[in-house]
Design an enzyme around this catalytic site. Structure first.
Site, short mmCIF file in Angstrom:
data_model
loop_
_atom_site.label_atom_id
_atom_site.label_comp_id
_atom_site.label_asym_id
_atom_site.label_seq_id
_atom_site.Cartn_x
_atom_site.Cartn_y
_atom_site.Cartn_z
N THR A 127 -49.80 24.25 -31.27
CA THR A 127 -49.35 23.30 -30.31
C THR A 127 -48.84 22.10 -31.42
OG1 THR A 127 -51.62 22.50 -30.22
CG2 THR A 127 -50.90 24.06 -28.46
N GLU A 169 -36.36 24.63 -32.16
CA GLU A 169 -36.45 24.16 -30.82
C GLU A 169 -35.05 23.71 -30.44
OE1 GLU A 169 -39.87 21.76 -29.69
OE2 GLU A 169 -41.25 23.05 -30.70
N HIS A 207 -42.76 23.66 -25.21
CA HIS A 207 -43.25 22.45 -25.74
C HIS A 207 -43.58 21.19 -24.74
CE1 HIS A 207 -42.54 19.77 -29.71
NE2 HIS A 207 -43.77 19.31 -28.71
N ARG A 255 -46.38 21.80 -34.68
CA ARG A 255 -44.88 22.21 -34.90
C ARG A 255 -44.66 23.41 -35.28
NH1 ARG A 255 -44.31 18.22 -32.20
NH2 ARG A 255 -43.46 16.35 -32.73
#
Ligand code: GLV
Length: 308
Positions: A226, A257, A275, A228
């Protein structure tokens, strides 16, 4: 958002109302006549963007805690202060990490998907068997605010707490979490059932979890990220998941992302979220308040409290 209304009252503010990051040209345009830039994690604040700020840009007040999207060296070289929003998103992000732990170990999403497909035939002794959390070991990499908040939740679910961190926690904190410190990450890897990544992305943590370290994990262990995407070698993780050398993964963050590797989408033993660790009204408002506090301090000639 209420915090944007507040910012407009306090400052001569211009907003990117699209809710999507700006490209380099858009960012360069935005900084060219601003004292302060408030980026989000999707805005790449490159050396080029920073230099477009000329002599006017004084503060980059990031709306978020991670600052790996900001070229810190360029900012420093130009005397530009960078701030973030520590503390504001701790509890919500830990909630999300714990949700991923529960969801991957207990197969809850798979159960709901099966039910929605109309394939549920009724209670069955061996259907959708997951793994109990009680009695298992959680290894936290990066025992800062979020890591500790996750550890508190995990203890309530019966997990024992192990951690690897740059430095050992003060004894009272370690005691309150009943946490065991592992100075060497390699030594912790084979001992735990769930590995949670909670450290910042820096050059030192880039691919901290790579093929060799993944191979040290138990075959029935899960990995939760959770923090990077870049901290884990995503190709090596996908290979481990495809080969079944680890049991599964729960992810809220990805390399590149918002692109999500197609191989991850095909895997059944991963839970994938977009995210959204800090995505609550309360937390996004608190993050905005921190941004305002940092800008206000600068305007008053004080040192912004959340200077990185
Ligand atoms: C979220 O990932 C943040 O860095 O704020």
């Amino acid at each position: 958002m209420p915090v944007e209304v507040r910012m407009a009252e306090l400052f001569d503010a211009e907003f990117n109302l699209s809710d999507h990051p700006l490209d380099e040209k858009g960012l360069a345009g935005a900084v060219s006549d601003s004292d302060v830039l408030v980026p989000t994690l999707g805005d790449r604040i490159s050396a080029k963007v920073i230099s477009a700020g000329g002599n006017r840009l004084r503060l980059i007040a990031n709306f978020g805690v991670g600052i790996d999207h900001i070229d810190l060296e360029s900012a420093r070289a130009r005397g530009i202060i960078v701030t973030n929003t520590p503390g504001a998103l701790t509890e919500d992000t830990a909630d999300l990490a714990m949700t991923l732990v529960l969801s991957i170990a207990r197969r809850f999403s798979e159960g709901e998907a099966m039910l929605r497909r109309g394939e549920w035939k009724g209670w069955a002794p061996t259907d959708l068997l997951g793994r109990s959390l009680t009695g298992k070991a959680l290894g936290v990499v990066g025992m800062g605010r979020i890591g500790q908040a996750l550890a508190r939740r995990a203890r309530a679910c019966g997990l024992s707490i192990h951690y690897h961190n740059r430095g050992r926690l003060p004894e009272p904190v370690e005691k309150s979490l009943d946490a065991r410190y592992w100075p060497k990450l390699d030594d912790m890897m084979p001992k735990i059932d769930i590995l949670s990544i909670n450290c910042p992305a820096t050059p030192e943590t880039h691919h901290l979890i790579e093929e060799r370290r993944l191979s040290l994990m138990k075959g029935d262990a899960f990995l939760i990220n959770t923090a990077r995407g870049d901290i884990v070698d995503q190709d090596a993780l996908i290979a481990a998941l495809e080969r079944g050398t680890i049991a599964g993964a729960g992810m809220d963050v990805y390399v590149g992302e918002p692109h999500v590797d197609a191989r991850l989408l095909k895997l059944g033993n991963v839970r994938l979220l977009p995210h959204m660790g800090s995505a609550t009204l309360e937390t996004r408002t608190a993050m905005g308040e921190k941004v305002i506090t940092n800008i206000t301090a600068l305007a008053r000639g004080e040192d912004p409290p959340d200077r990185c």
